[in-house]
Design a protein around this motif. Sequence first.
Motif, mmCIF file in Angstrom:
data_model
loop_
_atom_site.group_PDB
_atom_site.id
_atom_site.type_symbol
_atom_site.label_atom_id
_atom_site.label_comp_id
_atom_site.label_asym_id
_atom_site.label_seq_id
_atom_site.Cartn_x
_atom_site.Cartn_y
_atom_site.Cartn_z
ATOM 1 N N LYS A 7 -4.962 6.958 -0.310
ATOM 2 C CA LYS A 7 -5.246 8.173 0.444
ATOM 3 C C LYS A 7 -4.809 9.289 -0.325
ATOM 4 O O LYS A 7 -3.633 9.522 -0.218
ATOM 5 C CB LYS A 7 -4.510 8.017 1.768
ATOM 6 C CG LYS A 7 -4.990 6.845 2.603
ATOM 7 C CD LYS A 7 -4.379 6.734 3.917
ATOM 8 C CE LYS A 7 -5.011 5.626 4.649
ATOM 9 N NZ LYS A 7 -4.640 4.095 4.176
ATOM 10 N N GLY A 54 12.093 -2.980 4.086
ATOM 11 C CA GLY A 54 11.888 -2.108 2.993
ATOM 12 C C GLY A 54 10.120 -1.960 3.149
ATOM 13 O O GLY A 54 9.564 -2.692 3.405
ATOM 14 N N PHE A 55 10.083 -0.631 3.005
ATOM 15 C CA PHE A 55 8.427 -0.129 2.980
ATOM 16 C C PHE A 55 7.729 -0.970 1.951
ATOM 17 O O PHE A 55 6.532 -0.950 2.167
ATOM 18 C CB PHE A 55 8.313 1.354 2.217
ATOM 19 C CG PHE A 55 8.728 2.161 3.506
ATOM 20 C CD1 PHE A 55 8.225 2.360 4.495
ATOM 21 C CD2 PHE A 55 9.935 3.162 3.106
ATOM 22 C CE1 PHE A 55 8.329 3.479 5.632
ATOM 23 C CE2 PHE A 55 10.111 4.307 4.101
ATOM 24 C CZ PHE A 55 9.423 4.208 5.242
ATOM 25 N N THR A 115 0.869 -1.025 -0.101
ATOM 26 C CA THR A 115 0.064 0.067 0.108
ATOM 27 C C THR A 115 0.820 1.118 -0.049
ATOM 28 O O THR A 115 0.299 2.374 -0.603
ATOM 29 C CB THR A 115 -0.766 0.086 1.242
ATOM 30 O OG1 THR A 115 -0.241 -0.196 2.479
ATOM 31 C CG2 THR A 115 -2.090 -1.109 1.099
ATOM 32 N N TRP A 116 2.114 1.253 0.391
ATOM 33 C CA TRP A 116 3.090 2.154 0.399
ATOM 34 C C TRP A 116 3.341 2.730 -0.915
ATOM 35 O O TRP A 116 3.195 4.211 -1.319
ATOM 36 C CB TRP A 116 4.303 1.946 1.001
ATOM 37 C CG TRP A 116 5.049 3.019 1.399
ATOM 38 C CD1 TRP A 116 5.115 3.668 2.764
ATOM 39 C CD2 TRP A 116 6.177 3.712 0.811
ATOM 40 N NE1 TRP A 116 6.092 4.613 2.879
ATOM 41 C CE2 TRP A 116 6.637 4.811 1.320
ATOM 42 C CE3 TRP A 116 6.717 3.788 -0.449
ATOM 43 C CZ2 TRP A 116 7.632 5.750 1.312
ATOM 44 C CZ3 TRP A 116 7.691 4.747 -1.046
ATOM 45 C CH2 TRP A 116 8.178 5.430 -0.077
ATOM 46 N N THR A 165 -0.066 4.507 -1.922
ATOM 47 C CA THR A 165 -0.248 5.743 -1.226
ATOM 48 C C THR A 165 0.472 6.839 -1.622
ATOM 49 O O THR A 165 0.135 7.967 -1.758
ATOM 50 C CB THR A 165 0.165 5.529 0.299
ATOM 51 O OG1 THR A 165 -0.600 4.380 0.713
ATOM 52 C CG2 THR A 165 -0.232 6.402 1.059
#
Lengths: 157, 418
Positions: B273, B359-360, B226-227, B230
């Motif tokens: 978002k 990691g993200f 989701t990063w 986003t």
Amino acid sequence: MKADNYLKLTQFYQNYAAMVDQENWDAWLDMFSEDCVYKVQARENYERNLPMAALSLTSKGMLKDRIYGITETIFHDPYHQLHLVSSPLILSESDDGIIESQANYTVFRTKNNGIAEVYNVGRYLDHLRLTEQGIQIKSRLCIFDNEMILNSLIYPI
Amino acid sequence: MSHENPIPMTPVWEHEDTSRIPFWAYTDEDIHKQELEKLFYKKHWCYVGLEAEIPQPGDFKRTVIGERSVIMVRHEDNSIYVVENVCAHRGMRFCREKHGHVKSFTCPYHQWNYDLEGKLQGVPFRRGVKQDGKAKGGMPKDFKTSDHGLTKLLVATRGGVVFASFDHDVESFEDFLGPTMLSYFDRMFNGRKLTLLGYNKQRIPGNWKLMQENIKDPYHPGLLHTWFVTFGLWRADNRSELKMDEHFRHAAMISTRGSGGKDTQTTNVSSFKESMQLNDPSFLDVEVEPWWDGPTAVMMTLFPSVILQQQVNSVSTRHIQPNGHGSFDFVWTHFGYEDDTPDMTERRLRQANLFGPAGFVSADDGEVIEFSQQGFEQKPFHRSLAELGGKEIEETDHMVSETLIRGMYAYWRKVMGV
């Protein structure tokens, strides 16, 4: 170093561990200065002067973004951390209140339905600023011994 | 999938195509042993490292192919040799350092000594000891050092990357990749010297093939990571292509980043978002590099051993090192190029925060692989589904397909004979 400063320093190290273990991320962020550096780096990279790190955050903004990531975006198995942190070793102390110190740490990880396991072992290499208001982290390197990270590393060490 | 016979004695691929993948492909130890033989030790080139890791003659790095320990070493004549880390005498894994600099290799057990090509140079007490004017003991007269070298692998280097094969009859590295994959390989490794930035290493408790599949699966990035979504790095409607070699074993996911922000594709995704902004935008301080020639991300899976990553300015190799059917070590080697400015090096290092075990957008890959393996282990008679985009195997100009996974298993079935 004056004994009361060493006491403050010891309290700071233990408080850091407590805040991380409690997942109190606001308190964790407050322990860093605006221009801070926070890295979690394999000992192999550190000792060979290779700059790569598992995490390399070079501003407080990046720390905040990391907290957003671990609380809002990264999917991971839930787990608790428990830190054991040794008493700090003072390496140097400058007249303007910068302390260079280190401490060994062990982090245990416990997953839901799981048994505590040794998750990450290493040492903090720190530059701390001691003022009347308290202690802040200028830089903290978490240099870990584990050759392999046990799958993933989500929360700060 | 019959419940009457929950664990088949001989695994059978029941489905007519590869849109269903039996769980035993991930849980059967015998299958795993066969994979090591047929995929890692025969007929395939496996990744061993970068030339930049051993810049000087005598420099070596210890690594693995499949589950066999090997040493990559630079010879005095500057060429690269890969030898197996097993002494020809008593079979000891003699090299214990991860890397270093040597003039020759010596097994500490009985001091057998090998040159950098793996040729046996000397054996202590070869002629025995002299007592009372007589030679006693030692090797028989017909003992030849030339018969007892280290196992030597075939080596291919291209663009600063080193591959090796235990199989001396393997096709050329270029034929192994095929023209399409080779063009993407050469795009990333275009002859400039590489600079080593360092390693990230993780142990993932899942079958090694799941990592190949993860990077052949463009369905998940916009949903799991989701990063990515986003912060506008990945969208399902990014301009993209999925390509394969003629055998369907290797693949490339090629995509060009959109501008981020809101539209129907992203607002469908629950994680999007609109108002989210990074506190420190330097994580995504991307600078377009001329060698990209368009795509902002090319993820290559070279079967079976390595993934080559370009995600904007972050470039790395990801080495798959199995240990048993249910676990593998995943070793990331991040690098840059000799003409990188200090700013570009910083950029590569900052963006590396997105990748690796912390990691993200990569930490969650290891997690889902672990939990997939858990699911397989609990019902090995079952199968998974890979039907997105149909049941066929074909290249596409979009990301909404599992065709690369189907392709990999078509190849896997052929080589494994199941």
